[in-house]
Design an enzyme around this catalytic site. Sequence first.
Site, PDB file in Angstrom:
ATOM      1  N   THR A  14     -41.290 -15.358 -60.281  1.00  0.00           N
ATOM      2  CA  THR A  14     -40.037 -15.726 -59.616  1.00  0.00           C
ATOM      3  C   THR A  14     -40.149 -15.680 -58.100  1.00  0.00           C
ATOM      4  O   THR A  14     -39.522 -16.480 -57.388  1.00  0.00           O
ATOM      5  CB  THR A  14     -38.915 -14.783 -60.108  1.00  0.00           C
ATOM      6  OG1 THR A  14     -38.702 -15.031 -61.498  1.00  0.00           O
ATOM      7  CG2 THR A  14     -37.615 -15.016 -59.375  1.00  0.00           C
ATOM      8  N   SER A  57     -44.991 -15.362 -65.461  1.00  0.00           N
ATOM      9  CA  SER A  57     -45.868 -14.301 -65.953  1.00  0.00           C
ATOM     10  C   SER A  57     -45.982 -14.198 -67.473  1.00  0.00           C
ATOM     11  O   SER A  57     -46.972 -13.646 -67.955  1.00  0.00           O
ATOM     12  CB  SER A  57     -45.490 -12.955 -65.337  1.00  0.00           C
ATOM     13  OG  SER A  57     -44.314 -12.436 -65.888  1.00  0.00           O
ATOM     14  N   THR A  89     -42.266 -10.738 -62.835  1.00  0.00           N
ATOM     15  CA  THR A  89     -41.932  -9.367 -63.201  1.00  0.00           C
ATOM     16  C   THR A  89     -41.983  -9.115 -64.708  1.00  0.00           C
ATOM     17  O   THR A  89     -42.079  -7.962 -65.128  1.00  0.00           O
ATOM     18  CB  THR A  89     -40.533  -8.996 -62.685  1.00  0.00           C
ATOM     19  OG1 THR A  89     -39.567  -9.874 -63.268  1.00  0.00           O
ATOM     20  CG2 THR A  89     -40.461  -9.083 -61.171  1.00  0.00           C
ATOM     21  N   ASP A  90     -41.932 -10.191 -65.512  1.00  0.00           N
ATOM     22  CA  ASP A  90     -41.860  -9.978 -66.966  1.00  0.00           C
ATOM     23  C   ASP A  90     -43.048  -9.179 -67.497  1.00  0.00           C
ATOM     24  O   ASP A  90     -42.910  -8.433 -68.474  1.00  0.00           O
ATOM     25  CB  ASP A  90     -41.797 -11.321 -67.709  1.00  0.00           C
ATOM     26  CG  ASP A  90     -40.480 -12.054 -67.496  1.00  0.00           C
ATOM     27  OD1 ASP A  90     -39.571 -11.486 -66.858  1.00  0.00           O
ATOM     28  OD2 ASP A  90     -40.366 -13.201 -67.961  1.00  0.00           O
TER      29      ASP A  90
HETATM   30  N1  ASP Z   1     -39.799 -14.952 -65.780  1.00  0.00           N
HETATM   31  C1  ASP Z   1     -40.277 -14.570 -64.491  1.00  0.00           C
HETATM   32  C2  ASP Z   1     -41.752 -14.246 -64.575  1.00  0.00           C
HETATM   33  O1  ASP Z   1     -42.091 -13.194 -65.042  1.00  0.00           O
HETATM   34  C3  ASP Z   1     -39.504 -13.406 -64.025  1.00  0.00           C
HETATM   35  C4  ASP Z   1     -39.883 -12.877 -62.681  1.00  0.00           C
HETATM   36  O2  ASP Z   1     -40.860 -13.205 -62.060  1.00  0.00           O
HETATM   37  O3  ASP Z   1     -39.084 -12.052 -62.224  1.00  0.00           O
HETATM   38  O4  ASP Z   1     -42.538 -15.055 -64.149  1.00  0.00           O
END
Ligand code: ASP
Length: 327
Positions: A14, A57, A89-90
């Site tokens: 993200t 991710s 973050t995932d």
């Molecule tokens: N769905 C996103 C990812 O993990 C969420 C993020 O980056 O916060 O790529």
Amino acid sequence: MSLRRLLLLSLGGTITMVPSAEGGIAPRLGAVELVASVPDLAKVASIEADSPARLPSPSLTPAHLVDVAQRIAAAFAAGVDGAVVIQGTDTIEESAFLLDLLVAGDKPVVVTGAMRGAAAPGADGPANLLAAARVAASDAARGLGTLVVLNDEIHAARFVQKSHTALTSAFTSPMAGPLGLVAEDRVRILVRIDRTPPMAADAGPPAPVALIRWAMGDDGRMLGALSGLGYAGAVIEGMGAGHVPADAVEAVGALAAQMPVVLASRCATGPVFSETYGYPGGEIDLIRRGAIPAGTLSGPKARLLAGLALRRGGGRDATIGAFAHFQ
Ligand code: ASP
């Protein structure tokens, strides 16, 4: 004093995402653009930036992180002082734990990301990136292994988890609390932990390990199918301190006779037990049937550790040895 040298590798997430023509946000920005968007970074460190991937991710694989670990090791050998890895973050909790296991030595490795896209009001990416660089360039973070920095908090790879789907405070370490914080531009480490024993970064990605979460009434019939699917091992997230229904113990024992089976908990935090519950399906029964306790590791982290132990013909003994540090 000359500035510290940092390697910054961006994998996507993200923090790199902007609105796309197809709708929604998607990973587009690279490491060079992210660094350029935070001018204060130039006061913190001299940064060598690269973008090995531009992925959400959930599509990262352990092989991406093995490659990142090798790039970091090569940079450290060439005199770089610390590393920052940017990603979604995932899966940060898994990536950080892999890097913790695969990058040896005292130099800081810091993983960061963002909960809000780069074009969103109040985007948290720039602040997270600056805080991550401050930690990676600091003496205070040396010897702590891989860290995760978001929302100005510093977490240990082995404890951190994404605990919320939306908030910028999504990252927590319920088992132990954060190790420290960044405040007034200063890195403050409040708690120090021992270093995770390193594992070889040049022995390939983790072997495939199944992760199975138990739920009420499950008799374990799914386990019978696992041995034909090419898994080298399995992690069971049992109920509570590591329990399954009495109806399921035969299936767990049969699987443990075929491949290493690690027993974790579906609870968000707390160690699995090893010597308390004596009923059929309790942890004493499952351990007698061959299950290996995951200690304080979550199911996803236990899966990665087991996968690393099971590379190159490693079996049950290698798995038990790998988990000894986390009991
Ligand atoms: N769905 C996103 C990812 O993990 C969420 C993020 O980056 O916060 O790529």
